[in-house]
Design an enzyme around this catalytic site. Structure first.
Site, PDB file in Angstrom:
ATOM      1  N   ASP A 327       9.310  71.941 -39.322  1.00  0.00           N
ATOM      2  CA  ASP A 327       9.709  71.964 -40.721  1.00  0.00           C
ATOM      3  C   ASP A 327       8.486  72.155 -41.634  1.00  0.00           C
ATOM      4  OD1 ASP A 327      11.832  71.360 -42.776  1.00  0.00           O
ATOM      5  OD2 ASP A 327      10.453  69.705 -43.221  1.00  0.00           O
ATOM      6  N   GLU A 356       8.677  76.988 -39.802  1.00  0.00           N
ATOM      7  CA  GLU A 356       9.344  77.382 -41.035  1.00  0.00           C
ATOM      8  C   GLU A 356       8.277  77.808 -42.044  1.00  0.00           C
ATOM      9  OE1 GLU A 356      12.453  75.638 -44.367  1.00  0.00           O
ATOM     10  OE2 GLU A 356      10.890  74.342 -43.564  1.00  0.00           O
TER      11      GLU A 356
END
Length: 615
Positions: A327, A356
């Protein structure tokens, strides 16, 4: 006599309670022998434990003992590389106090663990929000030790989906053609509200009890592996939740970024490599908190970085993971996250990690991929194998609205996206997707237009990289992001006892759900068996009349994809595509099952897609 005996027993009980309380946590809780990582840093936590001296009578070599300004912590680094599996005892001593002892276990490593193979372009990844997927065990919907209780009536509340619900529905994923599962985080998140997304973690060595147990998570990996499927953990390196037990009692002031206290990130990731950036803007991007409830971890602090490295490796080894999705990768301290990534890939050379990097420019995304030619300009290498193709996602969410093509509208957006593949170090290791848990749902953006889903899904299943599908898109689920994140993170129909119908069951799917599912399954299962679609070369042609044609091929196999995004039927002059068709005179159209003749012309209906196996 009885009074004296009672007082003595009370004293012993109190004294025993004090000594036991002085070592409340030991992390990692255990480790393995024969690991590539030769030094292991063990954190001991408990009231005033840092005021004790640490020793061992075993053959353990203590390389370093680090005490911090918080006396409740001590970090002990041992030389673990040559230690055999077994129990090792640490002694904590202090003048005038009873010695404390703590046993640390090294387990036998699973054979072949280091050589595990991560996900790659041969896989199709399914992303779930576990709280919204299926409730396999209603008894754990709430947990007495966690603040937020289940309330399915709240869009942002916990709804009760859990690990057992996922395990119960693996056959559904298998039928769909899925080969890898990515779940948003499952670790403990003790926020008082909106804890269902689990990105504000409160204990990173523990599965949230409302999802199940650590053993349940390992069982999920085992059940997936039985079906030749893989498990990808959503790992968060950038921040924890404000309820994390270490945030409540910081080991060091600079364990998190402080200004002092809280300042929000400006989210401008471009400051990571802007040659003209101001230090103020850079600091507020990298050091600012993601939200006020997500303190920003300081990966430039060696204690923090080592803790994150070991925790990540622990989960891989313990549960048998096949990959990470990281993330907010590009919000981290970029030197620290590169070291974190390298340490994991050194331990597991064939593992895979996708980061990400939510940016809208291929060069800026490429910067974060391992061996990037863009990163090399600034002598930076993230060591990150895979990144997410957000620019393709940008194109997909707009170009199918553009039926009247122009110089920069319509299918030229797809073509231009792949033109820029020269910027990437490894285009096979890109994740391609129509949407995820943070974006608008495709079927909402396009108002439930099945033909537009067909064009987009055909593309996702056939271009280079690893396709990722967001749960529910394959049955036409919609949701208006403008009404909040919960509106795109709905409960999967049939995942809860008492649901009116179940989309998990072919017999219970509605006609619309079946239409979406059958197409998706056909595409993904064809891709699963077709190496040209997985690792083959790509040949694309300039779109004409909003019709985009490309080929995927290897030495044995050629596949032709035709996407007509115009409002009218189009007829293609096949001479233009002879370079891709070569000697083939016919093919099998995979979606319809029809035989196709490839002579002079090929017609395709308006707003349609053809996937042709050349013969």
């Amino acid at each position: 006599m009885k009074t004296k005996l009672y007082n003595l027993m009370l004293f012993l009980m109190l004294f025993s309670g004090i000594t036991q309380a002085q070592i409340d946590k030991m992390e990692p809780p255990f480790w393995w022998s024969d690991m590539h990582l030769e030094e292991l840093q063990i954190m001991f936590y408990g009231k005033d434990i840092g005021t004790y001296e640490v020793s061992t009578e075993d053959e353990v070599i203590i390389n370093n003992i680090r005490k911090t300004e918080n006396p409740n912590y001590v970090f002990v680094t041992i030389n673990s590389g040559d230690l055999a599996a077994g129990d090792y005892e640490f002694t904590f001593s202090k003048k005038g106090k009873k010695n404390l002892k703590k046993t640390f276990e090294l387990k036998e490593r699973t054979e072949g663990s280091a050589l595990r193979e991560g996900f790659d372009a041969s896989d199709a990844i399914y992303l779930i929000m576990p709280d919204r997927f299926a409730n396999g065990n209603p008894e754990n919907d709430s947990a007495p030790e966690m603040q937020e209780k289940a309330d399915r009536s709240k869009q942002g509340g916990r709804h009760g989906g859990d690990l057992q619900g996922v395990i119960d529905n693996l056959d559904y994923l298998d039928d769909l053609g899925i080969t890898a599962l990515w779940s948003t985080p499952l670790l403990a998140d003790d926020d008082a509200g909106y804890s269902y997304h689990t990105y504000a973690q409160s204990d990173v060595y523990k599965i949230d009890p409302r999802y199940g147990t650590n053993e349940d998570y390992k069982r999920l990996a085992d059940e997936l592996h039985k079906k030749d499927m893989k498990l990808i953990m959503d790992y968060v390196t950038n921040h924890w939740g404000s309820e994390h037990w270490m945030i409540q009692d910081l080991p060091t002031y600079d364990w998190i970024h402080q200004f002092p206290g809280y300042e929000n990130s400006n989210y401008r990731m471009t400051t990571q490599y802007d040659p003209h950036k101001s230090e103020h803007d850079f600091k507020y991007c990298v050091d600012g908190w993601f939200t006020s409830t997500m303190p920003d971890l300081n990966q430039s602090n060696p204690l923090v970085l080592n803790y994150l490295i070991q925790n990540a490796i622990w989960w891989i080894e313990y549960s048998g993971l096949d990959g990470f999705r990281v993330d907010t990768y590009s919000y981290n301290d970029k030197e620290g996250i590169a070291k974190w990534t390298k340490a994991i890939m050194d331990e597991y050379p064939y593992f895979n990690i996708v980061g990400e990097v939510w940016m809208h420019d291929q060069a800026q995304i490429s910067y974060w991929q391992k061996d990037s030619p863009i990163g090399a300009i600034q002598d930076y290498n993230s060591n990150l194998p895979s990144v997410m193709d957000f620019t393709l996602h940008d194109a997909i969410t707009s170009m199918f609205h553009e039926e009247d093509a122009s110089w920069d509208r319509g299918m030229i957006k797809a073509y231009d996206n792949f033109v820029n593949d020269f910027l990437y170090a490894d285009t096979d290791n890109l994740m391609v997707f129509m949407g995820n848990h943070d974006t608008g749902r495709f079927n909402e953006i396009y108002d439930g237009d099945f033909q537009k889903y067909k064009m987009a899904m055909t593309m996702i299943a056939t271009v280079r990289g690893t396709p990722q599908l967001y749960y529910g898109d394959e049955i036409g689920m919609r949701g208006d992001k403008g009404k909040g994140d919960g509106a795109i993170r709905q409960d999967f129909p049939g995942g809860w006892k008492g649901d009116k119908q179940s989309a998990f069951s072919a017999e219970e799917r509605t006609e619309t759900q079946s239409q979406y599912f059958d197409l998706t399954s056909k595409l993904l299962n064809f891709r699963k068996e077709n190496e040209a679609l997985q690792f083959g070369e790509m040949l694309q042609f300039l779109p004409k009349n909003n019709v985009y044609v490309y080929f995927r091929y290897n030495d044995e196999n050629r596949v032709m994809v035709v996407i007509n995004n115009s409002a009218e039927e189009q007829t293609l002059d096949l001479k233009k595509y002879a370079e891709g068709i070569q000697d083939s005179t016919s093919g099998k159209e995979i979606i319809s099952g029809e035989d196709i003749q490839l002579k002079e012309n090929l017609s395709i209906r308006a707003q349609d897609a053809l996937l042709i196996q050349l013969q």
